[in-house]
Design a protein around this motif. Structure first.
Motif, mmCIF file in Angstrom:
data_model
loop_
_atom_site.group_PDB
_atom_site.id
_atom_site.type_symbol
_atom_site.label_atom_id
_atom_site.label_comp_id
_atom_site.label_asym_id
_atom_site.label_seq_id
_atom_site.Cartn_x
_atom_site.Cartn_y
_atom_site.Cartn_z
ATOM 1 N N ASP A 113 0.823 -1.218 0.000
ATOM 2 C CA ASP A 113 0.000 0.000 0.000
ATOM 3 C C ASP A 113 0.854 1.264 0.000
ATOM 4 O OD1 ASP A 113 0.773 -0.683 2.522
ATOM 5 O OD2 ASP A 113 -1.161 -0.356 3.485
ATOM 6 N N VAL A 114 2.090 1.157 0.520
ATOM 7 C CA VAL A 114 2.982 2.313 0.464
ATOM 8 C C VAL A 114 3.414 2.566 -0.983
ATOM 9 C CG1 VAL A 114 5.245 3.183 1.149
ATOM 10 C CG2 VAL A 114 3.787 2.047 2.827
ATOM 11 N N ALA A 117 0.504 3.989 -2.780
ATOM 12 C CA ALA A 117 0.301 5.384 -2.398
ATOM 13 C C ALA A 117 1.285 6.278 -3.138
ATOM 14 C CB ALA A 117 0.456 5.551 -0.887
ATOM 15 N N ALA A 131 13.205 8.287 -3.337
ATOM 16 C CA ALA A 131 12.607 9.022 -2.230
ATOM 17 C C ALA A 131 11.755 8.149 -1.315
ATOM 18 C CB ALA A 131 11.758 10.173 -2.775
ATOM 19 N N VAL A 132 11.258 7.041 -1.833
ATOM 20 C CA VAL A 132 10.362 6.226 -1.021
ATOM 21 C C VAL A 132 10.905 4.812 -0.786
ATOM 22 C CG1 VAL A 132 8.040 5.258 -0.825
ATOM 23 C CG2 VAL A 132 8.358 7.529 -1.821
ATOM 24 N N PRO A 135 14.778 4.437 0.876
ATOM 25 C CA PRO A 135 14.827 4.773 2.305
ATOM 26 C C PRO A 135 14.158 3.720 3.183
ATOM 27 C CG PRO A 135 14.186 6.692 1.024
ATOM 28 C CD PRO A 135 14.241 5.549 0.067
ATOM 29 N N ILE A 136 13.046 3.154 2.680
ATOM 30 C CA ILE A 136 12.346 2.162 3.491
ATOM 31 C C ILE A 136 13.123 0.843 3.508
ATOM 32 C CG2 ILE A 136 10.193 0.833 3.681
ATOM 33 C CD1 ILE A 136 8.734 3.274 2.601
ATOM 34 N N PRO A 210 15.544 7.169 11.559
ATOM 35 C CA PRO A 210 15.007 7.508 12.881
ATOM 36 C C PRO A 210 13.606 6.922 13.077
ATOM 37 C CG PRO A 210 14.994 9.420 11.418
ATOM 38 C CD PRO A 210 15.772 8.347 10.732
ATOM 39 N N TRP A 211 12.889 6.750 11.988
ATOM 40 C CA TRP A 211 11.496 6.280 12.061
ATOM 41 C C TRP A 211 11.370 4.863 12.582
ATOM 42 C CZ3 TRP A 211 10.708 2.317 8.432
ATOM 43 C CH2 TRP A 211 11.729 2.186 7.474
ATOM 44 N N ALA A 214 11.242 5.292 16.320
ATOM 45 C CA ALA A 214 10.056 6.023 16.776
ATOM 46 C C ALA A 214 8.890 5.058 16.969
ATOM 47 C CB ALA A 214 9.680 7.092 15.762
ATOM 48 N N ALA A 215 8.837 4.043 16.133
ATOM 49 C CA ALA A 215 7.707 3.103 16.179
ATOM 50 C C ALA A 215 7.581 2.451 17.548
ATOM 51 C CB ALA A 215 7.882 2.042 15.108
ATOM 52 N N ALA A 217 8.865 3.712 20.411
ATOM 53 C CA ALA A 217 8.829 4.675 21.508
ATOM 54 C C ALA A 217 7.405 4.918 22.007
ATOM 55 C CB ALA A 217 9.448 5.991 21.064
#
Ligand SMILES: Nc1ncnc2c1ncn2[C@@H]1O[C@H](COP(=O)(O)OP(=O)(O)O)[C@@H](O)[C@H]1O
Ligand SMILES: [Mg+2]
Lengths: 217, 380
Positions: A113-114, A117, A131-132, A135-136, A210-211, A214-215, A217
């Protein structure tokens, strides 16, 4: 114990040079290999028919003994037998072999779905990749890169057998002289280098993602 | 306006996902595509912004064939809200929302400013801006998805089961929010869902699709409930569609009974209790109903804290369903009917409303002269 440090101080200049040579021989193929593996991995992900042969072929490459490759390469690419380029080319091949699959799998792990999108937002293919998708895929690619880095450090030392200067020379000369000290230093410095490269990749990957933390945290 | 002209999609493996679909999604309205899983809703939606290419037929946006346009440019001008939000996990919330503005070259500052504005518009706290999607709840993520789709203010919004992954309460909130937004924004929306309740709730018109990508019926919700075109549609809209349909049918009001009332706070003089009628309606100075007073309780006056507050009121031009709800929820058994200003008009009993519903059922239907009753037993 003091014997070890005395030897290291006496040979500091040479050991440092070997350490640098070793680092270069391990890192340059790692970087070239990554740059080559990105488009190859991307292609084998985009074209499903490419995936199996590509992963199979590069996997096969990895089973060729490194010494055999070091010795055979001059005949194939026309370099001199002592040329460090042989080592760089051979290790680049190994790196590519490891990373093509990693890159393909990393891109495949980008959720459906990413991807949809990104397309729906109006990304064109290349920008979407940069860009997508990449990075993932960083965590997966970084994991592969760490394996390749450590593997390169140990493969470089094999090149001592064909006379290319790097830390492996401490092993060969130690054996020739029946002198234990340089062998131990060779092992320690190889481990240190592997550890350092691993740490650098880990830190860069953390900085890029960093993401992922964050997941939790 | 989006026009499907005999659009067919045949996948390489031979699956016909959409079959000669023709329909128009009017400007400024919500068109819902509804149907069971696999009936071709997503495929239809994705052909509009050319994420999927058509096999034959045409899709026109405001009269222009989409086939001739650059696909990426076309997509940047069409908002898309994807199932499960599909947010970019590696970008903060504000950067997710700023995606399309950045793509079309607004520059970071302006794109972020716009993103903050939209964050508030979809009802999210600014403090969420620097978080990552994984730190948000499903409902919040969906709101961000809507904000991202609205970022460059596209005239068209495509939504693929946007609320199906959240729990029913949040879903209803999001639906309400969407309708509120739509009232402000006036977008042309194509909304895909498999949930008929959702379709009926938010759609200006509803396209019911069936397996094989066929259009079973295209109609406004009330029409769909009152006159399903065939058994498939009747089944799909469900057994309780009779009750649902009441929400849309504004029948002639029954004759209202005049209700005895007393002013709020007035003293009671004992002789008001009549046989079989123990309830007195209390109104304020402007004749607006305040609640029911139970005469059996022996209160001396109609003070506010003696009132039974339960029960809804129905508006004069409200639906049969709101009348029925008012009657059934009233402690006195009589539903209170008011005018637009809230003034009392009179009351109805449930029995009277039901009689009306019966009459409504027997009324010959308007579409295609069919005389199908509202409630129809499902086969099997
Ligand atoms: N890429 C594809 N290749 C082949 N068949 C597909 C593909 N995508 C969807 N389908 C099939 O097309 C039909 C419609 O799918 P879809 O549009 O996703 O339905 P819905 O959104 O209504 O659930 C289904 O039978 C599905 O299996
Ligand atoms: Mg779908």
């Amino acid at each position: 114990m003091s014997e070890y440090f005395t030897w290291l101080l006496d040979n500091a200049g040479q050991v440092t040079a070997l350490f640098w040579a070793h680092t270069k021989l391990a890192v340059i193929p790692l970087l070239i290999g990554l740059v080559l593996a990105l488009p190859l991995g991307w292609a084998s992900r985009r074209i499903p028919r490419l995936y199996t042969p590509m992963v199979g072929l590069t996997g096969l490459l990895y089973t060729i003994p490194s010494l055999a490759l070091f010795v055979a390469l001059p005949g194939i690419i026309g370099t001199k037998i002592l040329d460090p380029v042989n080592v760089v080319v051979a290790l680049t091949l190994y790196t590519v072999a490891l990373l093509v699959r990693t890159v393909a799998d990393g891109l495949a792990a980008v959720p459906e779905d990413v991807q949809a999108a990104a397309t729906a937002m109006g990304y064109r293919r290349f920008r979407r990749l940069v860009a997508v998708e990449l990075p993932i895929a960083v965590p997966v690619i970084a994991a592969g890169l760490r394996v390749a880095a450590v593997s390169n450090v140990s493969l470089v030392s094999v090149a001592a057998l064909i006379g290319v200067p790097q830390l492996g020379q401490l092993f060969t000369s130690g054996f020739q002289l029946f002198y234990f000290v340089p062998i131990v230093w060779g092992v320690v410095l190889c481990l240190l280098l592997a550890f350092l490269l691993d740490a650098v990749i880990l830190l860069v990957a953390r900085w890029l993602t960093p993401w992922t933390r964050a997941a939790q945290a | 306006m989006i026009e499907f002209k005999s659009v067919t999609k045949r996948y390489p493996d031979g699956t016909v996902a959409v079959d000669a679909l023709s329909l128009t999604a009017p400007t400024g309205q919500i068109t819902v595509l509804v149907g069971p899983s696999g009936c071709g809703k997503t495929t239809s939606l994705r052909m509009i912004n050319r994420m999927i290419e058509l096999s034959s037929g045409q899709i026109l946006i405001d009269g222009t064939d989409t086939a001739g346009q650059d696909a990426a440019t076309l997509r940047r001008g069409i908002g898309y809200v994807i199932q499960h939000a599909g947010l970019f996990p590696h970008r903060t919330i504000v950067d997710n929302i700023a995606t399309v503005p950045m793509l079309v070259g607004w520059g970071r500052t302006r794109a972020r400013e716009r993103a903050y504005e939209l964050l508030e518009r979809v009802g999210l706290d600014r403090r969420l801006a620097r978080r990552y999607p994984a730190q948000l709840s499903g409902g919040q993520q969906q709101r961000v998805g809507v904000a991202r789709a609205l970022a460059v203010d596209p005239p068209i919004l495509l939504m693929d089961e946007p609320f199906s992954a959240v729990d029913p309460i949040v879903r209803e909130e999001l639906q309400t929010e969407l309708m509120r937004l739509q009232a402000e924004l006036d977008k042309t929306i194509v909304f895909v869902t498999h949930d008929i309740d959702e379709a009926i709730r938010i759609g200006d018109q509803v396209a019911v699709m069936r397996q094989g990508g066929l259009l079973a019926q295209l109609a406004p919700p009330a029409e769909l409930l009152a006159h399903p075109h065939d058994d498939f549609v009747a089944d799909f809209v469900g057994r309780d569609r009779g009750y649902r349909a009441l929400a849309f049918s504004n029948a002639q009001l029954p004759a209202l009974r005049e209700e005895r009332t007393v002013r709020l706070g007035a003293a009671l003089d004992g002789d008001r209790s009549g046989a079989g009628d123990d309830w007195l309606l209390v109104v304020d100075d402007a004749q607006r109903p305040q609640g029911w007073l139970d005469l059996r309780a022996g209160h001396r006056d109609a003070a506010a804290d003696h009132l039974e507050l339960g029960g809804t009121t129905a508006c004069r031009d409200g639906s049969l369903r709101s009348l029925l709800d008012a009657a059934l929820s009233s402690p006195a058994g009589r539903g209170v009917v008011i005018d637009d200003t809230g003034r009392l008009l009179g009351t109805v009993t449930a029995r009277e409303v039901l009689a009306l519903i019966e009459a409504e059922r027997e009324r010959p239907t308007s579409s295609a002269g069919s005389t199908e009753p509202l409630e129809k037993s499902t086969p099997g």
